[in-house]
Design an enzyme around this catalytic site. Structure first.
Site, PDB file in Angstrom:
ATOM      1  N   CYS A 115      33.392  26.807  47.636  1.00 20.14           N
ATOM      2  CA  CYS A 115      32.539  26.795  46.437  1.00 20.14           C
ATOM      3  C   CYS A 115      32.504  25.432  45.747  1.00 20.14           C
ATOM      4  O   CYS A 115      31.594  25.151  44.972  1.00 20.14           O
ATOM      5  CB  CYS A 115      32.993  27.869  45.455  1.00 20.14           C
ATOM      6  N   HIS A 252      29.291  25.698  38.912  1.00 23.08           N
ATOM      7  CA  HIS A 252      29.267  26.648  40.029  1.00 23.08           C
ATOM      8  C   HIS A 252      29.116  28.047  39.438  1.00 23.08           C
ATOM      9  O   HIS A 252      29.758  28.381  38.444  1.00 23.08           O
ATOM     10  CB  HIS A 252      30.569  26.529  40.820  1.00 23.08           C
ATOM     11  N   ASN A 282      27.029  34.620  43.577  1.00 27.71           N
ATOM     12  CA  ASN A 282      27.794  33.434  43.948  1.00 27.71           C
ATOM     13  C   ASN A 282      27.326  32.969  45.333  1.00 27.71           C
ATOM     14  O   ASN A 282      27.568  33.654  46.322  1.00 27.71           O
ATOM     15  CB  ASN A 282      29.286  33.797  43.947  1.00 27.71           C
TER      16      ASN A 282
HETATM   17  O1  UT7 Z   1      33.567  31.055  43.658  1.00 23.72           O
HETATM   18  C1  UT7 Z   1      34.921  30.991  43.328  1.00 23.72           C
HETATM   19  C2  UT7 Z   1      35.603  32.200  43.727  1.00 23.72           C
HETATM   20  N1  UT7 Z   1      35.346  33.421  43.062  1.00 23.72           N
HETATM   21  C3  UT7 Z   1      35.511  33.665  41.766  1.00 23.72           C
HETATM   22  O2  UT7 Z   1      35.593  32.806  40.935  1.00 23.72           O
HETATM   23  C4  UT7 Z   1      35.646  35.103  41.375  1.00 23.72           C
HETATM   24  C5  UT7 Z   1      36.800  35.281  40.437  1.00 23.72           C
HETATM   25  N2  UT7 Z   1      37.089  36.649  40.067  1.00 23.72           N
HETATM   26  C6  UT7 Z   1      36.208  37.480  39.457  1.00 23.72           C
HETATM   27  O3  UT7 Z   1      35.068  37.128  39.238  1.00 23.72           O
HETATM   28  C7  UT7 Z   1      36.700  38.829  38.970  1.00 23.72           C
HETATM   29  O4  UT7 Z   1      38.096  38.893  39.117  1.00 23.72           O
HETATM   30  C8  UT7 Z   1      36.054  40.037  39.712  1.00 23.72           C
HETATM   31  C9  UT7 Z   1      34.592  40.145  39.311  1.00 23.72           C
HETATM   32  C10 UT7 Z   1      36.195  39.840  41.215  1.00 23.72           C
HETATM   33  C11 UT7 Z   1      36.760  41.330  39.320  1.00 23.72           C
HETATM   34  O5  UT7 Z   1      36.785  41.489  37.930  1.00 23.72           O
HETATM   35  P1  UT7 Z   1      38.137  41.947  37.198  1.00 23.72           P
HETATM   36  O6  UT7 Z   1      37.781  42.192  35.803  1.00 23.72           O
HETATM   37  O7  UT7 Z   1      39.150  40.897  37.506  1.00 23.72           O
HETATM   38  O8  UT7 Z   1      38.447  43.322  37.898  1.00 23.72           O
HETATM   39  P2  UT7 Z   1      39.739  43.733  38.744  1.00 23.72           P
HETATM   40  O9  UT7 Z   1      39.756  43.052  40.067  1.00 23.72           O
HETATM   41  O10 UT7 Z   1      40.929  43.592  37.869  1.00 23.72           O
HETATM   42  O11 UT7 Z   1      39.441  45.266  38.981  1.00 23.72           O
HETATM   43  C12 UT7 Z   1      39.362  46.205  37.897  1.00 23.72           C
HETATM   44  C13 UT7 Z   1      39.071  47.565  38.485  1.00 23.72           C
HETATM   45  C14 UT7 Z   1      39.977  47.948  39.640  1.00 23.72           C
HETATM   46  O12 UT7 Z   1      40.257  49.323  39.525  1.00 23.72           O
HETATM   47  P3  UT7 Z   1      41.680  49.816  38.920  1.00 23.72           P
HETATM   48  O13 UT7 Z   1      42.712  49.242  39.819  1.00 23.72           O
HETATM   49  O14 UT7 Z   1      41.728  49.248  37.517  1.00 23.72           O
HETATM   50  O15 UT7 Z   1      41.540  51.311  38.975  1.00 23.72           O
HETATM   51  C15 UT7 Z   1      39.130  47.723  40.859  1.00 23.72           C
HETATM   52  O16 UT7 Z   1      39.503  48.568  41.944  1.00 23.72           O
HETATM   53  O17 UT7 Z   1      37.732  47.598  39.016  1.00 23.72           O
HETATM   54  C16 UT7 Z   1      37.766  48.092  40.352  1.00 23.72           C
HETATM   55  N3  UT7 Z   1      36.682  47.459  41.100  1.00 23.72           N
HETATM   56  C17 UT7 Z   1      35.427  47.939  41.109  1.00 23.72           C
HETATM   57  N4  UT7 Z   1      34.863  49.003  40.516  1.00 23.72           N
HETATM   58  C18 UT7 Z   1      33.528  49.205  40.710  1.00 23.72           C
HETATM   59  C19 UT7 Z   1      36.735  46.329  41.861  1.00 23.72           C
HETATM   60  N5  UT7 Z   1      35.520  46.074  42.348  1.00 23.72           N
HETATM   61  C20 UT7 Z   1      34.688  47.037  41.913  1.00 23.72           C
HETATM   62  C21 UT7 Z   1      33.314  47.292  42.073  1.00 23.72           C
HETATM   63  N6  UT7 Z   1      32.787  48.379  41.456  1.00 23.72           N
HETATM   64  N7  UT7 Z   1      32.516  46.510  42.803  1.00 23.72           N
END
Ligand code: UT7
Length: 325
Positions: A115, A252, A282
Site C-alpha cells: 500500500c 492512501h 482500498n
Molecule cells: O492498506 C493498509 C492496510 N490495511 C488497513 O489499514 C486496514 C486496517 N484495519 C482496519 O481497517 C480495521 O481494523 C477493520 C476494518 C479491518 C476492522 O475493523 P475493527 O473495528 O478493527 O473490527 P475488528 O477486527 O475488531 O472486528 C470487530 C468484530 C469482530 O467480531 P467479534 O470478535 O467482536 O464478535 C469481527 O469478527 O467485527 C467482526 N467482523 C465483521 N462483522 C461483519 C470482522 N469483519 C466483519 C465483516 N462484517 N466484514
C-alpha cells in the site's frame, strides 16, 4: 542555485467497469452494508474483468496522464510501476506498460511496497530525475487485489478493490527556494519485524503459489495512525511547514476512521483530506494516484498548491511525499 525538481505534469486513473457493492458482498460472506460502512467507510469497489490484468489498468491510467501532460510517450525515459499484484512473477509489469505505451528509451521496473508502493515509486523516480539520470518519468500505481483475496474471509475481502492511477513527472530546473514547483521532500520507512501483521501466504519462492492476503486488522489500524502521523510530522519539521499550511492531504485510502484519526492527531481540517475510498475501497498502491486524479477533476489541485501524500502498508512500510503542484 539551480536545482532539478520533479514537477508533476499530468495525472490519470482507471477503474474497471464492474462494481461490487456491500450488498453484493453480503450475499457471499457473513457481513452487512452497515458494518462495512461504519467500520471502514467503504460502500463499493471495482473488480477487474476476467483477462483484464494489472498492466491493462496501469496502461489506461498512464495514457490519460500522458494526454493531460501533453507529453508524447517517446519523450518518457523512465517507467516505475508500484504493484503487489504483477501480471506475472516476471517480467516486471512496468515493462509491459512501457511497451504498450510505445516508450522505447531508458528503463522500466516495478517497486513493491504494497500500500506504500506509490510513495516508494515517487521517491525512486524523484531521485533519478533530481540527479539528471532520467528526464521524464511515468509513475504508476496499479493493482488487482481481487485476485489475492480470500473471498471466504469477511475480515479482509470487504476492504479491497482493483484500480490504477498514474502521474507524469518531469525534471525542471528551479532556484532551490520554497516557491519551487515539484517534489519538495520524500520520506520512506519500513520495519520488517511486523511482516506477519499483513502479508500474502504464498509466493513463487516459498509455496510456488500466489497465496491469499492475511491481516491482523486491529493491529494494522493502530500502527497506521501512529506511523502515518509520525512520518507527516517528520516531513513538516524537515521542510519547515506547519500542518495547516498544507493545501491538500492525499492519503492512501484504507479506512475512513484511520484518516479521521490522523486528522485529529495532527489538528488538520478534515475538509483538506481527500477521501475517495467510499467508491473503490482500498486499492493498495493505486489509491493515492486515484485520489490525486479525483482531486484534479474536482479542480482542487491548483498550480502552487502544497500537496502531501502519505501511506502505510504491509512490511510494515510507510512514507510521505510533499509536492508543490
Ligand atoms: O492498506 C493498509 C492496510 N490495511 C488497513 O489499514 C486496514 C486496517 N484495519 C482496519 O481497517 C480495521 O481494523 C477493520 C476494518 C479491518 C476492522 O475493523 P475493527 O473495528 O478493527 O473490527 P475488528 O477486527 O475488531 O472486528 C470487530 C468484530 C469482530 O467480531 P467479534 O470478535 O467482536 O464478535 C469481527 O469478527 O467485527 C467482526 N467482523 C465483521 N462483522 C461483519 C470482522 N469483519 C466483519 C465483516 N462484517 N466484514
Amino acid at each position: 542555485m539551480a536545482v532539478l525538481r520533479s514537477v508533476v505534469r499530468g495525472v490519470g486513473a482507471y477503474l474497471p467497469k464492474r462494481v461490487m457493492t456491500n450488498d453484493d458482498l453480503a450475499k457471499i460472506v457473513d457481513t452487512t452494508d452497515e458494518w462495512i460502512v461504519e467500520r471502514s467507510g467503504i460502500r463499493s469497489r471495482h473488480i477487474a474483468a476476467d483477462g483484464e490484468l494489472t498492466s491493462d489498468l496501469g496502461i489506461a491510467a498512464a495514457r490519460q496522464a500522458l494526454v493531460r501532460a501533453g507529453i508524447d510517450p517517446v519523450e518518457i525515459d523512465l517507467v516505475v510501476c508500484a504493484t503487489a499484484t504483477p501480471d506475472k512473477t516476471f517480467p516486471a509489469t512496468a515493462v509491459r506498460i512501457q511497451a504498450a505505451l510505445g516508450v522505447t528509451k531508458g528503463a522500466a521496473f516495478d517497486v513493491q511496497a504494497v500500500c506504500s508502493g506509490f510513495v516508494y515509486a515517487m521517491t525512486v523516480a524523484d531521485n533519478f530525475l533530481k540527479t539528471g539520470q532520467f528526464k521524464r518519468a511515468i509513475v504508476v500505481g496499479a493493482e488487482t487485489f481481487s485476485r489475492i483475496l480470500d473471498w471466504t474471509d469477511r475480515g479482509t475481502c470487504v476492504l479491497f478493490g482493483d484500480g490504477a492511477g498514474a502521474v507524469v513527472l518531469e525534471a525542471q530546473p528551479h532556484h532551490g527556494t520554497r516557491e519551487d514547483r515539484g517534489i519538495i521532500a520524500t520520506r520512506i520507512r519500513s520495519d520488517g519485524r511486523y511482516e506477519d501483521m499483513l502479508y500474502v501466504d504464498g509466493g513463487p519462492g516459498s509455496t510456488k503459489t500466489v497465496g491469499h492476503l492475511r491481516m491482523n486488522g486491529r493491529e494494522v489500524f493502530r500502527h497506521a495512525v501512529q506511523k502515518i502521523s509520525g512520518v507527516i510530522e517528520e516531513t513538516l519539521v524537515e521542510t519547515g511547514y506547519a500542518a495547516d499550511e498544507i493545501d491538500l492531504y492525499v492519503p492512501h485510502q484504507a479506512n475512513a476512521r484511520i484518516l479521521d484519526g490522523i486528522a485529529k492527531k495532527l489538528g488538520v481540517d478534515p475538509k483538506k483530506i481527500m477521501m475517495t475510498l467510499e467508491k473503490h475501497g482500498n486499492t493498495s498502491a493505486a489509491s493515492i494516484p486515484l485520489a490525486l486524479n479525483q482531486a484534479f477533476e474536482e479542480h482542487r489541485l491548483k498550480e502552487g498548491s502544497l500537496v502531501l501524500m502519505e501511506a502505510m502498508g504491509g512490511g510494515f512500510t510507510w512514507g510521505a511525499v510533499l509536492v508543490r503542484w
